[in-house]
Design an enzyme around this catalytic site. Structure first.
Site, PDB file in Angstrom:
ATOM      1  N   CYS A 188       0.876  -1.158   0.000  1.00 37.70           N
ATOM      2  CA  CYS A 188       0.000   0.000   0.000  1.00 37.70           C
ATOM      3  C   CYS A 188       0.912   1.207   0.000  1.00 37.70           C
ATOM      4  O   CYS A 188       2.121   1.077   0.131  1.00 37.70           O
ATOM      5  CB  CYS A 188      -0.850   0.008   1.260  1.00 37.70           C
ATOM      6  SG  CYS A 188      -1.841  -1.485   1.447  1.00 37.70           S
ATOM      7  N   TRP A 232      -3.802  -1.960  -1.388  1.00 37.40           N
ATOM      8  CA  TRP A 232      -3.860  -3.208  -2.150  1.00 37.40           C
ATOM      9  C   TRP A 232      -4.238  -4.259  -1.128  1.00 37.40           C
ATOM     10  O   TRP A 232      -3.449  -4.587  -0.236  1.00 37.40           O
ATOM     11  CB  TRP A 232      -2.502  -3.507  -2.781  1.00 37.40           C
ATOM     12  CG  TRP A 232      -2.508  -4.673  -3.706  1.00 37.40           C
ATOM     13  CD1 TRP A 232      -2.825  -4.669  -5.029  1.00 37.40           C
ATOM     14  CD2 TRP A 232      -2.156  -6.037  -3.390  1.00 37.40           C
ATOM     15  NE1 TRP A 232      -2.713  -5.935  -5.560  1.00 37.40           N
ATOM     16  CE2 TRP A 232      -2.306  -6.800  -4.578  1.00 37.40           C
ATOM     17  CE3 TRP A 232      -1.752  -6.702  -2.239  1.00 37.40           C
ATOM     18  CZ2 TRP A 232      -2.049  -8.167  -4.634  1.00 37.40           C
ATOM     19  CZ3 TRP A 232      -1.496  -8.060  -2.289  1.00 37.40           C
ATOM     20  CH2 TRP A 232      -1.641  -8.776  -3.485  1.00 37.40           C
ATOM     21  N   GLU A 259      -0.394  -9.932 -17.899  1.00 37.15           N
ATOM     22  CA  GLU A 259      -0.621  -8.987 -16.804  1.00 37.15           C
ATOM     23  C   GLU A 259      -1.354  -7.733 -17.234  1.00 37.15           C
ATOM     24  O   GLU A 259      -2.180  -7.228 -16.482  1.00 37.15           O
ATOM     25  CB  GLU A 259       0.668  -8.661 -16.022  1.00 37.15           C
ATOM     26  CG  GLU A 259       1.770  -7.984 -16.799  1.00 37.15           C
ATOM     27  CD  GLU A 259       3.058  -7.780 -15.992  1.00 37.15           C
ATOM     28  OE1 GLU A 259       3.039  -7.910 -14.763  1.00 37.15           O
ATOM     29  OE2 GLU A 259       4.090  -7.499 -16.609  1.00 37.15           O
ATOM     30  N   ARG A 311       1.392   1.399  -5.921  1.00 37.09           N
ATOM     31  CA  ARG A 311       1.577   0.449  -4.825  1.00 37.09           C
ATOM     32  C   ARG A 311       0.290  -0.289  -4.467  1.00 37.09           C
ATOM     33  O   ARG A 311       0.303  -1.218  -3.658  1.00 37.09           O
ATOM     34  CB  ARG A 311       2.073   1.189  -3.578  1.00 37.09           C
ATOM     35  CG  ARG A 311       3.321   1.995  -3.801  1.00 37.09           C
ATOM     36  CD  ARG A 311       3.758   2.669  -2.523  1.00 37.09           C
ATOM     37  NE  ARG A 311       4.162   1.691  -1.545  1.00 37.09           N
ATOM     38  CZ  ARG A 311       5.355   1.118  -1.495  1.00 37.09           C
ATOM     39  NH1 ARG A 311       6.265   1.454  -2.371  1.00 37.09           N
ATOM     40  NH2 ARG A 311       5.642   0.222  -0.586  1.00 37.09           N
ATOM     41  N   LYS A 316       2.561  -2.833  -8.091  1.00 38.27           N
ATOM     42  CA  LYS A 316       3.950  -2.819  -8.546  1.00 38.27           C
ATOM     43  C   LYS A 316       4.898  -3.360  -7.491  1.00 38.27           C
ATOM     44  O   LYS A 316       5.872  -4.025  -7.790  1.00 38.27           O
ATOM     45  CB  LYS A 316       4.343  -1.393  -8.902  1.00 38.27           C
ATOM     46  CG  LYS A 316       5.735  -1.318  -9.436  1.00 38.27           C
ATOM     47  CD  LYS A 316       5.871  -0.308 -10.509  1.00 38.27           C
ATOM     48  CE  LYS A 316       7.156  -0.482 -11.257  1.00 38.27           C
ATOM     49  NZ  LYS A 316       7.096  -1.556 -12.235  1.00 38.27           N
ATOM     50  N   LYS A 369       3.910 -10.210 -19.957  1.00 33.05           N
ATOM     51  CA  LYS A 369       3.396  -8.876 -20.293  1.00 33.05           C
ATOM     52  C   LYS A 369       1.958  -8.982 -20.802  1.00 33.05           C
ATOM     53  O   LYS A 369       1.090  -8.207 -20.429  1.00 33.05           O
ATOM     54  CB  LYS A 369       4.260  -8.210 -21.369  1.00 33.05           C
ATOM     55  CG  LYS A 369       5.561  -7.666 -20.876  1.00 33.05           C
ATOM     56  CD  LYS A 369       5.375  -6.294 -20.242  1.00 33.05           C
ATOM     57  CE  LYS A 369       6.443  -5.983 -19.218  1.00 33.05           C
ATOM     58  NZ  LYS A 369       6.484  -6.825 -18.016  1.00 33.05           N
ATOM     59  N   ASN A 423       1.211   0.260   5.792  1.00 28.95           N
ATOM     60  CA  ASN A 423       1.672  -0.512   4.643  1.00 28.95           C
ATOM     61  C   ASN A 423       2.445  -1.705   5.197  1.00 28.95           C
ATOM     62  O   ASN A 423       3.394  -1.516   5.951  1.00 28.95           O
ATOM     63  CB  ASN A 423       2.582   0.355   3.763  1.00 28.95           C
ATOM     64  CG  ASN A 423       3.327  -0.436   2.696  1.00 28.95           C
ATOM     65  OD1 ASN A 423       4.420  -0.080   2.300  1.00 28.95           O
ATOM     66  ND2 ASN A 423       2.749  -1.517   2.227  1.00 28.95           N
ATOM     67  N   GLY A 424       2.016  -2.910   4.805  1.00 25.68           N
ATOM     68  CA  GLY A 424       2.701  -4.107   5.291  1.00 25.68           C
ATOM     69  C   GLY A 424       1.685  -5.124   5.781  1.00 25.68           C
ATOM     70  O   GLY A 424       0.495  -5.018   5.467  1.00 25.68           O
ATOM     71  N   HIS A 429       6.177 -31.986 -26.862  1.00 24.25           N
ATOM     72  CA  HIS A 429       5.968 -32.834 -25.688  1.00 24.25           C
ATOM     73  C   HIS A 429       4.699 -32.448 -24.932  1.00 24.25           C
ATOM     74  O   HIS A 429       4.628 -32.617 -23.718  1.00 24.25           O
ATOM     75  CB  HIS A 429       7.189 -32.775 -24.777  1.00 24.25           C
ATOM     76  CG  HIS A 429       8.423 -33.312 -25.430  1.00 24.25           C
ATOM     77  ND1 HIS A 429       8.586 -34.649 -25.708  1.00 24.25           N
ATOM     78  CD2 HIS A 429       9.516 -32.678 -25.929  1.00 24.25           C
ATOM     79  CE1 HIS A 429       9.756 -34.819 -26.321  1.00 24.25           C
ATOM     80  NE2 HIS A 429      10.337 -33.632 -26.469  1.00 24.25           N
ATOM     81  N   GLU A 487       9.026 -13.429 -20.627  1.00 20.10           N
ATOM     82  CA  GLU A 487       8.691 -12.035 -20.339  1.00 20.10           C
ATOM     83  C   GLU A 487       7.578 -11.537 -21.272  1.00 20.10           C
ATOM     84  O   GLU A 487       6.645 -10.858 -20.833  1.00 20.10           O
ATOM     85  CB  GLU A 487       9.955 -11.160 -20.446  1.00 20.10           C
ATOM     86  CG  GLU A 487       9.748  -9.673 -20.319  1.00 20.10           C
ATOM     87  CD  GLU A 487       9.200  -9.216 -18.965  1.00 20.10           C
ATOM     88  OE1 GLU A 487       9.016 -10.064 -18.069  1.00 20.10           O
ATOM     89  OE2 GLU A 487       8.926  -8.011 -18.832  1.00 20.10           O
TER      90      GLU A 487
HETATM   91  C1  G6P Z   1       5.594  -7.230  -9.520  1.00 18.27           C
HETATM   92  C2  G6P Z   1       5.808  -6.287 -10.687  1.00 18.27           C
HETATM   93  C3  G6P Z   1       6.795  -6.893 -11.673  1.00 18.27           C
HETATM   94  C4  G6P Z   1       8.100  -7.201 -10.973  1.00 18.27           C
HETATM   95  C5  G6P Z   1       7.873  -8.083  -9.746  1.00 18.27           C
HETATM   96  C6  G6P Z   1       9.119  -8.136  -8.901  1.00 18.27           C
HETATM   97  O1  G6P Z   1       4.963  -8.390  -9.932  1.00 18.27           O
HETATM   98  O2  G6P Z   1       4.584  -6.031 -11.342  1.00 18.27           O
HETATM   99  O3  G6P Z   1       7.027  -5.971 -12.708  1.00 18.27           O
HETATM  100  O4  G6P Z   1       8.953  -7.842 -11.859  1.00 18.27           O
HETATM  101  O5  G6P Z   1       6.849  -7.548  -8.918  1.00 18.27           O
HETATM  102  O6  G6P Z   1       9.323  -6.861  -8.358  1.00 18.27           O
HETATM  103  P1  G6P Z   1      10.715  -6.245  -7.995  1.00 18.27           P
HETATM  104  O7  G6P Z   1      10.398  -4.876  -7.473  1.00 18.27           O
HETATM  105  O8  G6P Z   1      11.307  -7.123  -6.949  1.00 18.27           O
HETATM  106  O9  G6P Z   1      11.532  -6.212  -9.239  1.00 18.27           O
END
Ligand code: G6P
Length: 613
Positions: free
Chosen positions: A2, A75, A492, A27, A608, A489, A101-102, A508, A485
């Site tokens: 958060c 969040w 997400e 956040r 994030k 993308k 936050n936490g 397989h 990756e």
């Molecule tokens: C979240 C973000 C990703 C990121 C991951 C790890 O899922 O949306 O973009 O790769 O966390 O986060 P970090 O801050 O440790 O890179």
């Protein structure tokens, strides 16, 4: 995960809190709230939904008056996003108000204890436990700081807490453990926040609080303490980056802005570390002797950062000839890894606060490995806990889906590969020079992808592909990691189910899912394996797949013979090629998300900064 913010000064607090929260929505963004302290007591406004709903409810903060307050963007962890579960939370007698936050891990035990002592609860959150615990000790101590010192002894888990008390109409208290918190020094006003952008408009002088720190402040004074209440001296750090770095700057979304910032972010990360034709990592304390003794490397991370680690396996094994194992932080920490002082654990994290990554790092430290963190956020928990840190200079990344942080993390792995390959003697002079030369030119090559023409053609492909429900990304070697990756993308931000598969592995199992018009995105950037990947493309084409192929310009004619549509990127050094290959995949997902009407920067259910396990 958060965001919290706090303000005391001469100005109206609510508009400043809302403005700060707007910079912290990355956040978490499922509910928001503020509490402002005025002559009439606490005024709390909170609601589920985006911050915009709170702004509307309070007419941009103008309906709440008072010059001292705290705010929160949430969040959800404990309890669904609802008005009741939104922060701030009041204690039973309404004297104490907190934003958090936490996660308070032992909240159930504490809740039972507090219920037995007459406290009441109105939400499902763990945070309300903190408010009531503070009240419980305040009743005994008659002093807020003393109450906080006792409360933190009972709290397990992570917290950055902003605390108001009706008996302290001019001051605020904040405490931190394992969740980020900064204090901002203003003139006749002071701030707390989870992150710099929330207060950068008002001050550039900040202190990053350490775990266990407490800060008590008014508009004109500030005192720092440790968890036992002993006074601490803190020197402010000056923030040098500009506010524009945390604003959209004319782009429709942060993600598109950040995609375009990649060349600069790469330059900023790479250039200062190259001197006289050599990679210089002055920040490292790892001695050449230590590096010569390294027998195994783990790369530990979550999400996209882990996928950088998957590329790192190929890159470091090739350049250093040391076995490298990429592993998810959430798995590593419980896997009883075999570590020792000949094991180097590389931790990758944009935020530097991802809970699983931080816990894995601590585990590695405890088990006796050397830890080296690649982090974007200066002063973050991971940067402090690792033995060594190399910062990525990507600047603030706001979009939930990472782009420029990913690219800069990868560039740091190239720097490490060159640096170690040189020390270990596993790279010849010629190999070293060729790779270094390509690395220096990489930002320019990446810029070549970001032309209007390329963007338009990727957008056209995204428009064409928007209705596909199942997408397969296939590639070999480095390309298989890029596929991971690319697939993430698409999942997400565009909410499209997709799978990434090593192309040779398709037969397989997953090939049974290929039917007429299934979309397959084939990444064929490893030139030595181009033909092999094309064989796999032919296999899926034979079963009706529609194939979008991605390769380097020199394979244009070849790939056009096999695929339905193609995306081309400039050619660079083979190990650096993934840095370019990923870019069209980022742009493709962006446009698919856009055409599907998704909220690109704030995808559903995500945040994030993931500070929960
Ligand atoms: C979240 C973000 C990703 C990121 C991951 C790890 O899922 O949306 O973009 O790769 O966390 O986060 P970090 O801050 O440790 O890179």
């Amino acid at each position: 995960m958060c965001g919290i913010v706090g303000y005391i000064g001469a100005q109206q607090a609510a508009p400043i809190l809302l403005d700060g929260l707007s910079k912290l929505e990355y956040r978490g963004y499922d509910s928001a709230g503020v509490c402002v302290f005025s002559d009439t007591g606490f005024q709390v406004a909170k609601t589920k939904g985006r911050l915009a709903a709170l702004c509307e409810m309070t007419e941009n903060g103008t309906t709440i008056t008072g010059t001292l307050g705290i705010g929160h963007t949430r969040w959800a962890t404990h309890g669904a996003p609802s008005n009741e579960n939104s922060h701030p939370h009041l204690s039973t007698n309404g004297k104490i108000c907190v934003v958090h936050n936490g996660i308070i891990e032992n909240y159930l035990v504490l809740k039972e204890f507090l219920l037995a002592h007459g406290k009441t609860f109105f939400s499902d959150t763990d945070t309300e436990v903190a408010a009531n615990l503070l009240e419980y000790y305040y009743e005994q101590e008659g002093d807020l700081r003393a109450a906080a010192c006792r409360a933190v002894q009972d709290l397990s888990g992570s917290y950055a807490l902003g605390i108001l008390c009706t008996d302290y109409p001019d001051s605020m208290l904040a405490i931190k453990k394992d969740s980020p918190l900064i204090f901002g020094f203003g003139k006749g006003e002071n701030f707390i926040a989870s992150d710099v952008p929330a207060i950068l408009r008002y001050t550039r002088e900040v202190v990053y609080l350490n775990d266990g720190d407490m800060v008590e402040f008014t508009a004109n004074s500030v005192s720092f303490f440790d968890a036992q209440g002993n006074a601490l001296h803190k020197t402010p750090e000056h923030i040098t980056w500009e506010m524009s770095a945390a604003e959209k700057g004319g782009y429709p979304h942060f993600m598109m802005k950040e995609i375009h910032e990649q060349p600069k972010a790469l330059r900023d990360t790479i250039s200062p570390r190259i001197k006289d034709g050599r990679v210089v990592l002055n920040e490292l304390t790892l001695s050449p002797d230590y590096l010569r003794g390294v027998r195994r490397i783990y790369i530990v991370a979550c999400g996209s950062a882990y996928y950088v680690g998957c590329l790192g396996k190929y890159i470091l094994e090739k350049t250093c000839r040391i076995p490298v194992e990429p592993i998810l932080a959430s798995e590593f920490r419980y896997s009883e890894p075999v570590l020792g002082d000949d094991t180097l654990v590389i931790i990758i994290s944009q935020s530097g606060e991802t809970a699983d990554t931080l816990a894995a790092l601590r585990e590695a430290n405890t088990l006796g490995a050397r830890t080296l963190a690649i982090v974007n956020v200066v002063g973050s928990a991971i940067s402090k806990a690792a033995h060594d840190v190399i910062y990525t200079w990507a600047g603030p990344e706001i979009a939930v889906a990472t782009t420029k942080a990913y690219s800069t993390q990868l560039s740091v792995l190239y720097l490490i590969a060159l640096y170690m390959g040189d020390i270990l003697g596993t790279l010849s002079n010629e190999e070293y020079n060729t790779m270094l030369d390509a690395l220096i030119r990489l930002p320019d090559r990446l810029s070549e992808i970001l032309t209007e023409e390329n963007l338009a053609s990727i957008k056209a492909m995204a428009d064409e592909c928007k209705d596909h429900h199942d997408v397969f990304f296939i590639g070999r070697n480095l390309d298989s990691a890029t596929c991971l990756e690319g697939s993430l993308k698409l999942k997400e931000i565009a909410y499209v189910h997709s799978e990434a598969y090593a192309a040779g592995e398709l037969k397989h199992g997953p090939i049974s899912l290929i039917e007429n018009n299934t979309l397959v995105i084939a990444v064929a950037g490893v030139s030595t394996l181009f033909e092999k990947t094309m064989s796999n493309v032919k296999e899926v084409k034979a079963r009706g797949a529609k194939v979008l192929g991605l390769t380097t310009v020199n394979f244009k004619e070849e790939i056009e013979k096999t695929v339905d549509r193609c995306l081309l990127v400039p050619q660079t050094h083979p190990l650096l090629q993934p840095s370019l290959n990923v870019v069209p995949l980022q742009i493709f997902s962006y446009y698919v998300a856009l055409v599907r009407g998704c909220d690109v920067d704030k995808p559903r259910n995500l945040a994030k900064s993931v500070t929960v396990e």
